[in-house]
Design an enzyme around this catalytic site. Structure first.
Site, mmCIF file in Angstrom:
data_model
loop_
_atom_site.group_PDB
_atom_site.id
_atom_site.type_symbol
_atom_site.label_atom_id
_atom_site.label_comp_id
_atom_site.label_asym_id
_atom_site.label_seq_id
_atom_site.Cartn_x
_atom_site.Cartn_y
_atom_site.Cartn_z
ATOM 1 N N HIS A 94 105.919 -90.383 86.198
ATOM 2 C CA HIS A 94 105.720 -89.711 84.908
ATOM 3 C C HIS A 94 105.212 -88.284 85.022
ATOM 4 O O HIS A 94 105.101 -87.590 84.021
ATOM 5 C CB HIS A 94 104.741 -90.509 84.041
ATOM 6 C CG HIS A 94 103.306 -90.349 84.445
ATOM 7 N ND1 HIS A 94 102.783 -90.930 85.567
ATOM 8 C CD2 HIS A 94 102.304 -89.629 83.896
ATOM 9 C CE1 HIS A 94 101.514 -90.602 85.676
ATOM 10 N NE2 HIS A 94 101.183 -89.808 84.683
HETATM 11 C C1 UD1 Z 1 99.082 -87.921 80.002
HETATM 12 C C2 UD1 Z 1 98.101 -87.163 80.893
HETATM 13 C C3 UD1 Z 1 98.316 -87.567 82.341
HETATM 14 C C4 UD1 Z 1 98.275 -89.059 82.532
HETATM 15 C C5 UD1 Z 1 99.286 -89.679 81.586
HETATM 16 C C6 UD1 Z 1 99.325 -91.172 81.678
HETATM 17 C C7 UD1 Z 1 97.480 -84.896 80.182
HETATM 18 C C8 UD1 Z 1 97.685 -83.455 80.468
HETATM 19 N N1 UD1 Z 1 98.323 -85.734 80.826
HETATM 20 O O1 UD1 Z 1 100.393 -87.486 80.331
HETATM 21 O O2 UD1 Z 1 97.301 -86.989 83.126
HETATM 22 O O3 UD1 Z 1 98.582 -89.382 83.862
HETATM 23 O O4 UD1 Z 1 98.932 -89.296 80.250
HETATM 24 O O5 UD1 Z 1 100.309 -91.666 80.837
HETATM 25 O O6 UD1 Z 1 96.603 -85.240 79.430
HETATM 26 N N2 UD1 Z 1 104.474 -90.529 74.205
HETATM 27 C C9 UD1 Z 1 104.850 -91.644 73.539
HETATM 28 N N3 UD1 Z 1 103.872 -92.513 73.136
HETATM 29 C C10 UD1 Z 1 102.566 -92.305 73.355
HETATM 30 C C11 UD1 Z 1 102.180 -91.138 74.028
HETATM 31 C C12 UD1 Z 1 103.144 -90.265 74.460
HETATM 32 O O7 UD1 Z 1 106.020 -91.877 73.322
HETATM 33 O O8 UD1 Z 1 101.725 -93.141 72.957
HETATM 34 C C13 UD1 Z 1 105.515 -89.590 74.697
HETATM 35 C C14 UD1 Z 1 105.717 -88.407 73.807
HETATM 36 O O9 UD1 Z 1 107.056 -88.089 73.813
HETATM 37 C C15 UD1 Z 1 104.926 -87.320 74.490
HETATM 38 C C16 UD1 Z 1 105.096 -87.686 75.956
HETATM 39 O O10 UD1 Z 1 105.122 -89.115 75.968
HETATM 40 O O11 UD1 Z 1 105.391 -86.062 74.180
HETATM 41 C C17 UD1 Z 1 103.995 -87.193 76.841
HETATM 42 O O12 UD1 Z 1 102.706 -87.589 76.354
HETATM 43 P P1 UD1 Z 1 101.405 -86.702 76.686
HETATM 44 O O13 UD1 Z 1 100.205 -87.337 76.124
HETATM 45 O O14 UD1 Z 1 101.691 -85.275 76.330
HETATM 46 O O15 UD1 Z 1 101.336 -86.681 78.262
HETATM 47 P P2 UD1 Z 1 101.620 -87.779 79.376
HETATM 48 O O16 UD1 Z 1 102.846 -87.397 80.097
HETATM 49 O O17 UD1 Z 1 101.546 -89.184 78.844
#
Ligand code: UD1
Length: 375
Positions: A213
């Site tokens: 991820h």
């Molecule tokens: C975040 C953390 C990362 C951690 C990871 C675990 C930061 C900078 N990054 O990254 O350190 O390893 O979480 O998962 O804080 N999304 C969903 N559902 C959710 C949440 C997110 O579909 O409940 C999707 C959305 O499209 C979103 C993308 O995942 O844009 C990324 O989510 P985001 O919270 O920005 O970062 P992670 O890649 O999850």
């Protein structure tokens, strides 16, 4: 006032559960308040884990959701400030390195509310990693820092942080693992629940677990394509169970790469619950990942792990544990997998203070520190 405990994203939940338990069972108990920023909000990324870990419902949910780094961080800050004013906590306790960790730290420190950082001092030395920025900045302004491995203190000292602020407490994520291992769901059950025939895995004599991820691995089409094709080569030798993070799933779709995954040899699963993931790892022949948490959990479980990154902020997992850094290099990945399949995988040992009692050490120290008037 209470200890205001902040969680935001998936890897925070397994760290906070044992901390809340230790604050409650400490004599005298330390009152706590749980704030969920809502950075992760899905059933699979958030709610399921609360249930699995026995986390109480958050006292407050800031419901920030997804966004660019700036938007997400700013939104957490805006919504956390009034909450902080309303509750007058004795300190704000943050864990790990996600955007919510830094956002709440910045709000608290500017209001002279002491900040406690659990999992301090880890460094990948890669400032292109958003988490590295979150780690460096949080540690720089936090008042009490709890570390998971001894190398973290050296990193903090190098950044000018006073040793008196640092306490080596051990790994709270492993507290959760120790507490929940007996409840882990057997891999065969998880596969069956998703419509896969578990005999496939049994006939093959095992399986590998995959998670990916990190933006550096999945946000660029060429990089993701190359990784999926190497995973395909591994899958030809050992069936894989691939738990897809929403970021990765979205990008596979967006870049049109789904065809690279041989679904005969790869079980694609949605994000898994904590007990499911624990069972999948425990029963695996090997794990391929770019997650920080899985590097630590495989070391605690004694399962060989190939980390698809050039660096790790958790060097003890490679020095003492079962972790090997293979980067994105095809030959290194295939050689690492071949070694494990031959039975020559790393064995390793469990690091100091990864013993299930890190949160108790934190609660005891925090109590002393707060009594002494905090910073
Ligand atoms: C975040 C953390 C990362 C951690 C990871 C675990 C930061 C900078 N990054 O990254 O350190 O390893 O979480 O998962 O804080 N999304 C969903 N559902 C959710 C949440 C997110 O579909 O409940 C999707 C959305 O499209 C979103 C993308 O995942 O844009 C990324 O989510 P985001 O919270 O920005 O970062 P992670 O890649 O999850």
């Amino acid at each position: 006032g209470p200890v205001m405990c902040v969680v935001g994203a998936r890897p925070n939940f397994m760290k906070m559960a044992p901390i809340l338990r230790a604050l409650a069972t400490h004599q005298p108990p330390l009152p706590a308040l749980l704030v969920h920023t809502g950075q992760h909000y899905d059933q699979g990324m958030s709610h399921q884990l609360f249930d699995d870990l026995g986390l109480p419902r958050p006292d407050l949910n800031l419901e920030v959701g997804s966004g660019s780094h700036a938007v997400q961080t700013a939104e957490v800050m805006k919504r956390f400030e009034p909450a902080l004013d309303a509750h007058q906590p004795s300190c704000v306790l943050v864990v790990g390195d996600v955007n919510s960790t830094l956002a709440c730290t910045l709000v608290a420190v500017k209001k002279s509310v002491p900040v406690v950082h659990v999992e301090a001092g880890l460094r990948s030395w890669d400032r292109k990693m958003p988490e590295e920025i979150n780690r460096v900045l949080t540690d720089q302004v936090a008042d009490r820092l709890y570390t998971t491995e001894r190398s973290a203190l050296d990193n903090l000292l190098r950044e000018g942080i006073d040793e008196a602020r640092v306490c080596f407490a051990g790994n709270v994520m492993i507290d959760s693992l120790v507490a929940n291992k007996p409840k882990a769901r057997p891999a065969a059950e998880t596969l069956q629940a998703h419509g896969f025939d578990p005999s496939l895995v049994r006939q093959a004599g095992g399986y590998g677990v995959v998670t990916l991820h990190r933006p550096s691995n999945v946000d660029d089409a060429d990089t993701l394509r190359a990784l999926l094709s190497v995973l395909g080569e591994v899958a030809a030798q050992l069936p894989l169970v691939f738990a897809l993070h929403p970021r990765t799933r979205n990008n596979i779709e967006r870049f049109g790469l789904a065809g690279l995954i041989d679904t005969q040899r790869t079980a694609l699963l949605p994000p898994q619950g904590y007990l499911e993931m624990l069972g999948l790892m425990r029963d695996a022949t090997l794990v391929l990942t770019d997650s920080g948490g899985l590097q630590e959990e495989t070391t605690a479980l004694g399962v060989p792990c190939l980390t698809l990154r050039e660096n790790t902020e958790r060097p003890i997992t490679a020095e003492q544990g079962t972790n090997t850094l293979v980067g994105r290099d095809r030959n290194a990945i295939l050689a690492g997998a071949a070694e494990i399949l031959r039975g020559d995988g790393k064995r390793g040992r469990v690091p100091e203070f990864w013993d299930g009692h890190a949160a108790d050490r934190i609660a005891a120290d925090l109590h002393r520190w707060l009594l002494a008037g905090a910073p």
